[in-house]
Write an enzyme that holds these catalytic residues in place. Structure first.
Site, mmCIF file in Angstrom:
data_model
loop_
_atom_site.group_PDB
_atom_site.id
_atom_site.type_symbol
_atom_site.label_atom_id
_atom_site.label_comp_id
_atom_site.label_asym_id
_atom_site.label_seq_id
_atom_site.Cartn_x
_atom_site.Cartn_y
_atom_site.Cartn_z
ATOM 1 N N ASP A 112 -14.462 8.229 0.518
ATOM 2 C CA ASP A 112 -13.342 7.984 1.434
ATOM 3 C C ASP A 112 -12.138 8.883 1.148
ATOM 4 O OD1 ASP A 112 -14.843 5.923 2.415
ATOM 5 O OD2 ASP A 112 -13.751 4.352 1.367
ATOM 6 N N LYS A 163 -2.095 -5.387 -9.904
ATOM 7 C CA LYS A 163 -0.983 -5.734 -9.013
ATOM 8 C C LYS A 163 0.216 -6.324 -9.756
ATOM 9 C CE LYS A 163 -3.985 -6.437 -5.018
ATOM 10 N NZ LYS A 163 -4.435 -7.342 -3.940
ATOM 11 N N ASP A 219 -6.858 7.578 0.857
ATOM 12 C CA ASP A 219 -8.121 6.934 1.198
ATOM 13 C C ASP A 219 -8.120 6.765 2.717
ATOM 14 O OD1 ASP A 219 -10.050 5.030 1.910
ATOM 15 O OD2 ASP A 219 -9.870 3.946 0.038
#
Length: 362
Positions: A112, A163, A219
């Protein structure tokens, strides 16, 4: 050297375009995503490329001979019979990777990814630190959306944090790697995540380093990001190879147009537009922030913004398409229709307005 490209995904995020062909063969900047990666690998000296495939294997294999002849590189397929995650395909392809590989090195790329692919810099750094693996990392503005990487001043990776809500790093995994073949034995032959199961162990043992990716990175596996990647690659062309971009009184900003396309001089094109082979753009058309794939016809006075128009589709007169809409292959849109943030499957005819966002026309 050798390389493994992970092309096994089903491409669900880029539907309806991936109903026609596997995602790595969808054109980006007028050539398949996969072709950008193969060009970069050949340029840095890779002589054999393994494609880890799963979805639509026959379609992928049909392109192998063409790509081999074009780039003078050996390309082979390693087919998964079940999804093996992001690490399992490396273990499955072990015999291909280690055979006749005196350098003992191999690249791994997620299919990707689009960037400027400065693989020569990655190779040089990897040889300097002389450990088992190197990850290209990308710096982002909002790291709270990602798992971030912590490394010391030498580039040795110390930890991965998922995260983080407080700033501790702005560097994320870019999906481009260089390894010694010895790392393959770390991977079991079963579904395995390289990010969650392999990299943390390598980092704990001091065998994994990061290298900051220069230039842009994206991406492009879903429509919004595909269009954002278009902006980035066009700006890269402006910086490095400006002669490939279109010029003219009706061209605004960065625009790439295939030589076979027919553009009416009274159509205004740009900024951030890519027009593929055999397209026709008629009088009074306005195109912004969009991509037309091969064989698209845009009839007079239509407006296309922030959208992707699939192969051989025909857009009628006075049509307006916007809001990150995607038309699949051979979509026929009648005159004076409005389409807003919608996804239209291949071979459909659209005769009425689509106002509601995220509408899918089956």
């Amino acid at each position: 050297m050798k390389a493994l490209i992970l092309v096994g995904g089903y491409g669900t995020r880029l539907r309806p375009l991936t109903f026609k062909c596997p995602k790595p063969l969808v054109e980006f900047a007028n050539k398949p995503i996969l072709m950008h990666q193969i060009e970069a690998l050949v340029k840095v000296g890779v002589q054999e490329i393994i494609l880890a495939i799963n979805y639509q294997p026959d379609t992928m294999k049909e392109q192998i001979n063409k790509l081999q002849d074009l780039y003078k590189v050996k390309i082979i397929c390693s087919q998964e019979t079940e999804p093996l995650g992001t690490a399992g395909p490396i273990r499955l392809a072990k015999d291909h990777i280690i055979k006749d590989n005196p350098d003992g090195l191999f690249f791994v790329l997620n299919s990707d990814i689009i960037c400027e692919f400065p693989l020569d810099k990655l190779l040089q750094f990897h040889k300097q630190h002389n450990h088992e693996g190197t990850i290209f990392v990308n710096e982002v503005d909002d790291p709270s959306k990602y798992g971030v990487i912590l490394a010391d001043e030498t580039g040795r990776i110390k930890d991965f944090i998922e995260k983080p809500q407080e700033f501790i790093s702005n560097k994320i995994n870019s999906g481009l790697y260089l390894f010694n073949v010895s790392m393959i034995d770390r991977i079991p032959l079963k579904p395995t995540s390289i990010e969650r199961e392999i990299f943390p162990i390598m980092a704990k043992e001091g065998q994994l380093y990061q290298y900051i990716l220069p230039g842009f990175w994206k991406d492009v596996g879903q429509p919004k990001d595909y269009l954002a990647g278009t902006v980035l690659i066009l700006e890269s062309y402006r910086t490095h190879t400006p002669d490939v971009l279109a010029k003219g009184n009706n061209i605004v900003g960065n625009v790439l147009i295939d030589a076979s396309a027919q553009i009416d001089p009274n159509a205004v094109i740009g900024p951030n537009v890519i027009i593929g082979p055999d397209c026709q753009v008629k009088e009074g058309v306005r195109l912004k922030n969009c991509v037309l794939l091969k064989g698209v016809v845009i009839n007079a006075n239509s407006w296309i913004n922030e959208s992707i128009i699939g192969w051989s589709s025909t857009i009628g007169k006075w049509v307006r398409i916007e809001g990150v809409s995607v038309c699949g292959e051979d979509v026929q849109v009648k005159d004076e229709v409005y389409i807003n943030q919608s996804f239209i499957l291949p071979h459909r005819g659209i005769t009425s307005n689509i106002y509601n966002k995220n509408t899918v026309i089956m």
